[in-house]
Design a protein around this motif. Structure first.
Motif, PDB file in Angstrom:
ATOM      1  N   VAL A   1      18.095  29.562  56.046  1.00 21.76           N
ATOM      2  CA  VAL A   1      17.155  30.138  55.081  1.00 21.76           C
ATOM      3  C   VAL A   1      16.147  29.078  54.647  1.00 21.76           C
ATOM      4  O   VAL A   1      14.946  29.330  54.559  1.00 21.76           O
ATOM      5  CB  VAL A   1      17.900  30.712  53.853  1.00 21.76           C
ATOM      6  N   ASP A   2      16.643  27.862  54.420  1.00 25.28           N
ATOM      7  CA  ASP A   2      15.732  26.792  54.019  1.00 25.28           C
ATOM      8  C   ASP A   2      14.775  26.430  55.147  1.00 25.28           C
ATOM      9  O   ASP A   2      13.636  26.058  54.905  1.00 25.28           O
ATOM     10  CB  ASP A   2      16.547  25.587  53.566  1.00 25.28           C
TER      11      ASP A   2
ATOM     12  N   ARG B   1      12.980  17.885  50.144  1.00 20.81           N
ATOM     13  CA  ARG B   1      13.028  17.980  51.601  1.00 20.81           C
ATOM     14  C   ARG B   1      13.379  16.631  52.231  1.00 20.81           C
ATOM     15  O   ARG B   1      14.146  16.557  53.171  1.00 20.81           O
ATOM     16  CB  ARG B   1      11.696  18.489  52.145  1.00 20.81           C
TER      17      ARG B   1
ATOM     18  N   VAL C   1      20.872  15.266  56.544  1.00 24.27           N
ATOM     19  CA  VAL C   1      21.036  15.808  57.898  1.00 24.27           C
ATOM     20  C   VAL C   1      21.259  14.645  58.869  1.00 24.27           C
ATOM     21  O   VAL C   1      22.067  14.717  59.793  1.00 24.27           O
ATOM     22  CB  VAL C   1      19.806  16.651  58.297  1.00 24.27           C
TER      23      VAL C   1
ATOM     24  N   ALA D   1      17.028  16.123  51.927  1.00 19.71           N
ATOM     25  CA  ALA D   1      17.748  16.958  52.896  1.00 19.71           C
ATOM     26  C   ALA D   1      17.709  16.297  54.268  1.00 19.71           C
ATOM     27  O   ALA D   1      18.722  16.257  54.979  1.00 19.71           O
ATOM     28  CB  ALA D   1      17.127  18.349  52.944  1.00 19.71           C
TER      29      ALA D   1
ATOM     30  N   LYS E   1      22.510  19.605  59.693  1.00 20.70           N
ATOM     31  CA  LYS E   1      21.556  20.682  59.873  1.00 20.70           C
ATOM     32  C   LYS E   1      21.155  21.269  58.532  1.00 20.70           C
ATOM     33  O   LYS E   1      21.960  21.324  57.613  1.00 20.70           O
ATOM     34  CB  LYS E   1      22.273  21.764  60.693  1.00 20.70           C
ATOM     35  N   ARG E   2      19.932  21.725  58.440  1.00 27.94           N
ATOM     36  CA  ARG E   2      19.516  22.449  57.240  1.00 27.94           C
ATOM     37  C   ARG E   2      19.938  23.909  57.355  1.00 27.94           C
ATOM     38  O   ARG E   2      20.047  24.455  58.452  1.00 27.94           O
ATOM     39  CB  ARG E   2      17.997  22.362  57.057  1.00 27.94           C
ATOM     40  N   HIS E   3      20.166  24.534  56.203  1.00 29.74           N
ATOM     41  CA  HIS E   3      20.536  25.949  56.183  1.00 29.74           C
ATOM     42  C   HIS E   3      19.383  26.772  56.765  1.00 29.74           C
ATOM     43  O   HIS E   3      18.215  26.442  56.527  1.00 29.74           O
ATOM     44  CB  HIS E   3      20.805  26.365  54.747  1.00 29.74           C
TER      45      HIS E   3
ATOM     46  N   LEU F   1      25.443  15.823  57.808  1.00 27.88           N
ATOM     47  CA  LEU F   1      25.926  16.801  56.828  1.00 27.88           C
ATOM     48  C   LEU F   1      25.254  18.153  57.085  1.00 27.88           C
ATOM     49  O   LEU F   1      24.123  18.219  57.557  1.00 27.88           O
ATOM     50  CB  LEU F   1      25.609  16.340  55.407  1.00 27.88           C
ATOM     51  N   LEU F   2      25.987  19.205  56.738  1.00 27.03           N
ATOM     52  CA  LEU F   2      25.512  20.572  56.974  1.00 27.03           C
ATOM     53  C   LEU F   2      25.074  21.170  55.639  1.00 27.03           C
ATOM     54  O   LEU F   2      25.837  21.133  54.663  1.00 27.03           O
ATOM     55  CB  LEU F   2      26.652  21.388  57.579  1.00 27.03           C
ATOM     56  N   GLU F   3      23.862  21.711  55.612  1.00 32.67           N
ATOM     57  CA  GLU F   3      23.389  22.290  54.350  1.00 32.67           C
ATOM     58  C   GLU F   3      23.937  23.695  54.152  1.00 32.67           C
ATOM     59  O   GLU F   3      23.943  24.504  55.084  1.00 32.67           O
ATOM     60  CB  GLU F   3      21.851  22.342  54.307  1.00 32.67           C
ATOM     61  N   VAL F   4      24.373  23.978  52.935  1.00 34.77           N
ATOM     62  CA  VAL F   4      24.793  25.336  52.582  1.00 34.77           C
ATOM     63  C   VAL F   4      23.848  25.840  51.494  1.00 34.77           C
ATOM     64  O   VAL F   4      23.117  25.062  50.898  1.00 34.77           O
ATOM     65  CB  VAL F   4      26.252  25.373  52.085  1.00 34.77           C
ATOM     66  N   HIS F   5      23.873  27.150  51.280  1.00 34.24           N
ATOM     67  CA  HIS F   5      22.936  27.730  50.320  1.00 34.24           C
ATOM     68  C   HIS F   5      23.713  28.691  49.428  1.00 34.24           C
ATOM     69  O   HIS F   5      24.222  29.693  49.913  1.00 34.24           O
ATOM     70  CB  HIS F   5      21.829  28.455  51.093  1.00 34.24           C
TER      71      HIS F   5
ATOM     72  N   GLU G   1      10.769  26.578  54.723  1.00 39.56           N
ATOM     73  CA  GLU G   1       9.872  25.481  55.099  1.00 39.56           C
ATOM     74  C   GLU G   1       8.729  26.000  55.962  1.00 39.56           C
ATOM     75  O   GLU G   1       7.577  25.618  55.804  1.00 39.56           O
ATOM     76  CB  GLU G   1      10.626  24.393  55.880  1.00 39.56           C
TER      77      GLU G   1
ATOM     78  N   PHE H   1      26.366  19.829  52.094  1.00 39.27           N
ATOM     79  CA  PHE H   1      25.560  19.550  50.895  1.00 39.27           C
ATOM     80  C   PHE H   1      24.756  20.788  50.538  1.00 39.27           C
ATOM     81  O   PHE H   1      24.548  21.667  51.372  1.00 39.27           O
ATOM     82  CB  PHE H   1      24.643  18.346  51.116  1.00 39.27           C
TER      83      PHE H   1
END
Lengths: 526, 549
Positions: free
Chosen positions: A261-262, B363, B370, B366, A257-259, B374-378, A266, B437
């Motif tokens: 906030v990102d 993008r 995904v 990413a 999954k994308r964060h 994988l899980l995106e962190v910020h 988008e 990631f």
């Protein structure tokens, strides 16, 4: 694993429901059901079905969930002889009484005759004394003989003995013993000859539904899982599939999954792109020149104070960058006297050393300034946007972040005016789900006509302050562009929008990276 | 931004109009201030820094009455002639200017004194930049004797009793002991001499911009006539500040008298409350706002904002500090017209949208990750030196911040993996695997750049669970590089953050792109982690360059 179906209602079922029930039966249940008609005791079911105890138990629980039967558990307390007691054929007191007479005898002799241990003899003598069955006299040694009471005992059994003898044959339920026996029970227990054992006995009682079910013809040759073998050998043509409980909850899995906030970035980017804007990006560290001076922020402005802005350097000594030679001459003039913009400027002396100071950009408007400086006359009208990180020297708490996102936009158009600014903002916020936009007079050093932006959130039914906007002052645009042209500009806080969408009250949560929250939080869909 | 508290009843009386609390909130905020709160007695208002003239009840009422239509156009102030003389002699280069005025027949009471002190403070903080640009002072006229001198003196020779202080002390002591002295001493740090006002009887009246004399520089309820001064670094700025003061005192009911300032051979009469004339560019104003008003309408709107009008020329009040360009008139016209009354419009101008190519590239990456679950962190680009180096078992040079308030965030990161490991540390109680990631900017010193710092975007990936290893992270790398239709090399290297023999440098066509490996157990221990971590970090700017798109 697919669990068999659960039925909730206990009402009389029609034929179809019984068929449905049969269809979803697990193969273990199918194997078990024929025995339920004949046996009700759990152990007997296990013994006769030839299934493992755990299989029987699990199937029974499933069937109970379907209200086919009730599992009744009876708890009994059983009195058992201890290992120590099992050694005896009769109780030690019987052995001793049988070896005593009205004539005095000694402990040694008793031991010799009975072959009991010292401890057992001593304990038993004590017991008989308590029962007043013996007389003990003290000479040189202890002399022991039976008295009248004792003699009676020779021909009659004690209650303890009676209980002991019963237990030699069978275990007894604690509840079944008589009051009189209770005393004997306590006695023997205190001597470590008895113990209580808790035993559970399960039995099965069929419900009305169950009674119907056991009469059904149940196919035991069903397909539980469709395997490659079954496909290959076409077994599926001959056998039926077991039906699943398709409503049952299944264990959860995690996705990539994308964060969030990102995700919202988008989405915001998409809107500006749809409106015909080009994206701007750039460095996070920049000189004060681009971040402030080029935007006509006076050199004594509080934004340059150490407490508001992060400066690059060491121990409060600020590092310096380089200035663009040609442009800084113009900026100097603009600050000091307005240059050719028609402005009076700020007066005073503009110092290049202050403009060289390196800072973390305080707004993405720095990107707008850089973009304007590169724009040629033939490029206009033009529209740009940026979504980027900005920095403020704040202590981190629930309502302050030191690193956050700003959405910037500029429109360079000879005919651009304040009504257009309102138009772009309204369109952006409409696409973000805010039904109305209001602008109020405000002040930003680099805009002439400055407006605070408020957007109406129709779900929360409130106006929210979402950013600042205006038309860049000629003191900003003319030196950067090299010619005069109105430039509409705005800066919108990103986190305000995200926190409202995700109902986050503590700003730290946004970049707290709690993996559970990141996994569970909804997608950004507007 | 400064907020001021004003007396609601007095304010409404001064405007001459009855307003409900809702009216005040709605209408006053459309005038160009932010109404923070309206309660039974008070109105709390945030004043924007371009309008220091609104920092008092009087200034605000003056603006509101034209805005709401109870009066119109320029408010006139008379300055009476007088013989008050102020000599400006031997002043400091750092603090050369003084402007003065006399205001008589004031009826001070507790409320009014509070008002004036508030105005003095707020102007000092905002317009005069925390007194760094200038400082104002007021004195009861009867306590001082003209001619007055504004000059400078050695600190040990400046001896007087500062405001609310029990005794007479020297300037040196004032800067050490007096609360105001302590607060503002940084302004005069390193100055050999300090500025003073001294009167004809040789009484020290004050030491600007620090503190007045208690004996001759304190306003009380008995004060009727005052001497007002503003000193500082910029003549124009202190003049505007004086005008703001004097206008407020005049609105309070005072009569204004001029003072004659003698700067060597030059003399000035202050205050000068004559409006400045600015030619109105009607076309420009209409165009900027998007209106088609006629000249009369624009003039009317300017009058609503307190300007005078004479032959298509705007008369700018002497207390307005912010009219430096035609756009400022346009802004006031727009405010008077009402932002709410402007009909929004998107012009039909075609421009071509374009997303930044590198952002598109990010993008795409990413999305690939995904797809690998994988899980995106910020994470923040600001971090601590410790997190970047000692906890990672390594040494790396970070770009530092000069003044961060947060010790945990006082450097700019040079690599991203540590930020991700920190996240793993904070999520030990959550379900594994934790395969994450994140993108991040990294900063390095680089003399060739305009900022002497080079920035690049990195991608970091951390796989963390009980059986993760080099193979698993290399599989991820394979997927990424394959997706880009490139081929990479791995060279064995030593890196203290990773297990020896299980770490390599990734490169494509001899361009170094980053690291891949199993994190060293010492690092795991430093972060209190109990599961292995396999990680990689890629320089995306370099990778993007290799794509040649």
């Amino acid at each position: 694993m697919n669990y068999p179906k659960t039925y909730k209602s206990n009402n009389c079922r029609n034929f179809m429901e019984i068929k449905g029930l049969v269809n979803t039966l697990h193969s273990l249940e199918r194997k078990l059901i024929p025995f339920l008609d004949k046996y009700s005791n759990f152990n007997e079911i296990v013994k006769n079905s030839g299934m493992q105890e755990i299989e029987v138990m699990r199937s029974l629980q499933w069937l109970e969930n379907k209200q086919v039967l009730k599992i009744e558990t009876k708890e009994t307390k059983l009195i058992l002889l201890t290992d120590k007691a099992k050694v005896y054929k009769e109780l030690p007191e019987r052995i001793i009484i049988n070896n005593l007479s009205e004539k005095d005898t000694t402990l040694e002799k008793i031991k010799e005759k009975t072959k009991l241990s010292d401890i057992e003899v001593n304990a038993t003598i004590g017991l008989l004394k308590k029962k007043a069955a013996i007389e003990i006299t003290k000479d040189q040694t202890l002399k022991i003989r039976l008295n009248e009471e004792g003699k009676k005992l020779q021909s009659k059994k004690t209650i303890e003995e009676e209980l002991f003898n019963k237990l030699l044959k069978n275990n007894l339920e604690l509840d079944s013993i008589k009051d009189l026996e209770k005393l004997a029970f306590e006695n023997l227990r205190s001597r470590g000859l008895l113990t209580i054992n808790l035993s559970k006995e399960r039995s099965i009682k069929l419900t009305d539904l169950g009674k119907q079910l056991v009469k059904e013809k149940i196919d035991t040759n069903i397909i539980e899982s469709l395997t490659p073998a079954i496909i290959r050998n076409k077994e599926w043509k001959k056998r039926n599939f077991r039906g699943y409980d398709i409503k049952i909850n299944v264990p959860s899995i995690n996705r990539g999954k994308r964060h969030f906030v990102d995700q919202s970035i988008e989405y915001i980017k998409r809107i500006w792109l749809d409106l015909g804007f080009k994206e701007m990006t750039g460095n996070h560290v920049d000189t004060a020149f681009w971040d402030l001076d080029a935007l006509f922020v006076p050199q004594d402005h509080p934004a340059r104070d150490m407490q508001d802005t992060f400066f690059v350097g060491h121990n409060r000594v600020i590092s310096k960058g380089k200035l663009p030679e040609e442009l800084s001459k113009k900026i100097k003039e603009v600050h000091e006297n307005g240059w050719t913009t028609g402005s009076k400027g700020w007066g005073g002396k503009w110092k290049p050393e202050i403009a060289k100071e390196l800072l973390l950009r305080t707004h993405t408007t720095v990107l707008s300034a850089r973009t304007l400086s590169k724009l040629k006359k033939e490029d206009i009208p033009a529209k740009f946007f940026a979504v980027g990180k900005v920095y403020r020297n704040e202590a981190l708490d629930w309502k302050h972040l030191f690193e956050f996102y700003q959405v910037d936009g500029i429109v360079i158009d000879p005919d651009a005016n304040l009504r257009n600014l309102k138009g772009y903002l309204k369109e952006f916020f409409r696409k973000m789900g805010y039904t109305d936009v209001k602008i109020k007079p405000s002040f930003f050093g680099y805009t002439g006509i400055s407006a605070e932006i408020f957007a109406y959130n129709p779900i929360k039914r409130q106006w929210v302050e979402v950013g600042g906007s205006g038309i860049f002052r000629p003191e900003v645009t003319k030196p950067l562009l090299g010619f005069e042209c109105p430039v509409l500009a705005w800066g919108i806080g990103m986190e305000r929008i995200a926190t409202s969408y995700y109902n986050i009250s503590d700003l730290r949560q946004i970049y707290g990276n709690d993996l559970k929250m990141l996994r569970e939080v909804k997608e950004f869909i507007k | 931004m400064p907020t001021i508290n004003i007396n609601k009843k007095e304010f409404l009386k001064n405007i001459g109009k009855k307003l409900t609390d809702e009216d005040i909130e709605e209408k006053i905020s459309m005038m160009g201030v932010a109404v923070e709160e309206v309660n039974d007695n008070e109105i709390i208002i945030e004043v924007f820094p371009n309008r220091p003239d609104l920092l008092s009840q009087y200034g605000l009422a003056r603006a509101a009455s034209t805005f709401l239509g109870t009066s119109k156009g320029l408010k006139k102030y008379n300055v009476n002639k007088s013989n008050y003389i102020v000599k400006v002699e031997n002043t400091l280069e750092n603090w050369p200017y003084a402007v003065c005025a006399v205001v008589k027949d004031l009826k001070f009471n507790d409320e009014k004194i509070k008002e004036i002190i508030q105005l003095q403070e707020k102007i000092g903080v905002t317009f005069l930049r925390n007194r760094k640009k200038g400082g104002p002072g007021l004195y009861p006229l009867e306590k001082i004797k003209f001619p007055i001198k504004f000059t400078s003196e050695l600190p040990n020779k400046i001896i007087y009793r500062p405001l609310e202080y029990p005794k007479t002390i020297s300037a040196t002591e004032i800067l050490e002991k007096h609360p105001t002295g302590i607060k503002y001493k940084h302004i005069v740090e390193g100055w050999k001499k300090l500025p003073i006002f001294i009167d004809a009887k040789n009484q020290i009246m004050s030491m600007p911009p620090i503190v007045n004399s208690h004996d001759v520089g304190k306003i009380t309820e008995d004060t009727r006539d005052v001497f007002v001064e503003v000193t500082g670094t910029d003549f124009k700025t202190i003049n505007t500040a004086l005008n703001i003061f004097v206008s407020a005192l005049a609105d309070m009911g005072g009569r204004v008298y001029s003072t004659k300032l003698i700067y060597g051979k030059k003399t000035y009469l202050t205050p000068n409350l004559n409006p400045e004339k600015v030619k109105i560019d009607f076309n420009y104003i209409n165009k900027r706002i998007g209106l088609e008003l006629n000249n009369k309408q624009i003039c009317f709107l300017l009058e609503k904002m307190g300007f005078g009008i004479k032959n298509n020329t705007a008369l700018v009040p002497a207390y307005r500090a912010d009219i430096i360009h035609q756009v400022d008139l346009a802004e006031d016209v727009a405010i008077a017209y009402g932002f709410d009354n402007l009909k929004e419009e998107i012009p039909k101008v075609a421009t071509i949208a374009e997303e930044d190519k590198f952002e598109i590239f990010k993008r795409k990456l990413a999305n690939i990750l995904v797809g690998l679950n994988l899980l995106e962190v910020h994470t923040y680009n600001l971090t601590s030196k410790e997190n970047q180096t000692s906890k990672m078992n390594t040494n790396i040079k970070n770009v530092e911040l000069a003044n961060s308030l947060n010790e945990e965030y006082n450097v700019l990161r040079a690599w991203v993996i540590p930020s991700l490991i920190q996240i793993l540390k904070e999520n030990k109680h959550h379900e594994y695997p934790q395969n994450i990631f994140g993108f991040g900017t990294v900063f390095k010193n680089d003399e060739t750049k305009e900022t002497n710092i080079s920035e690049s975007t990195r991608l970091a990936i951390n796989l963390c669970h009980s059986t993760t290893n080099f193979t698993e992270i290399k599989q991820v790398l394979d997927v990424i590089i394959k997706a880009l239709d490139l081929k990479y090399d791995i060279r064995e290297i030593e890196h203290q953050s990773f297990i020896s023999g299980r770490v390599g440098r990734i490169s494509i066509r001899d361009v170094n792109l980053g690291y891949i490996g199993e994190i060293h157990p010492q690092v795991l221990e430093n972060f209190n982690l109990e599961n292995p971590v396999a990680a990689l970090e890629l320089n995306l700017n370099e990778l993007f360059r290799l794509l040649n798109i």
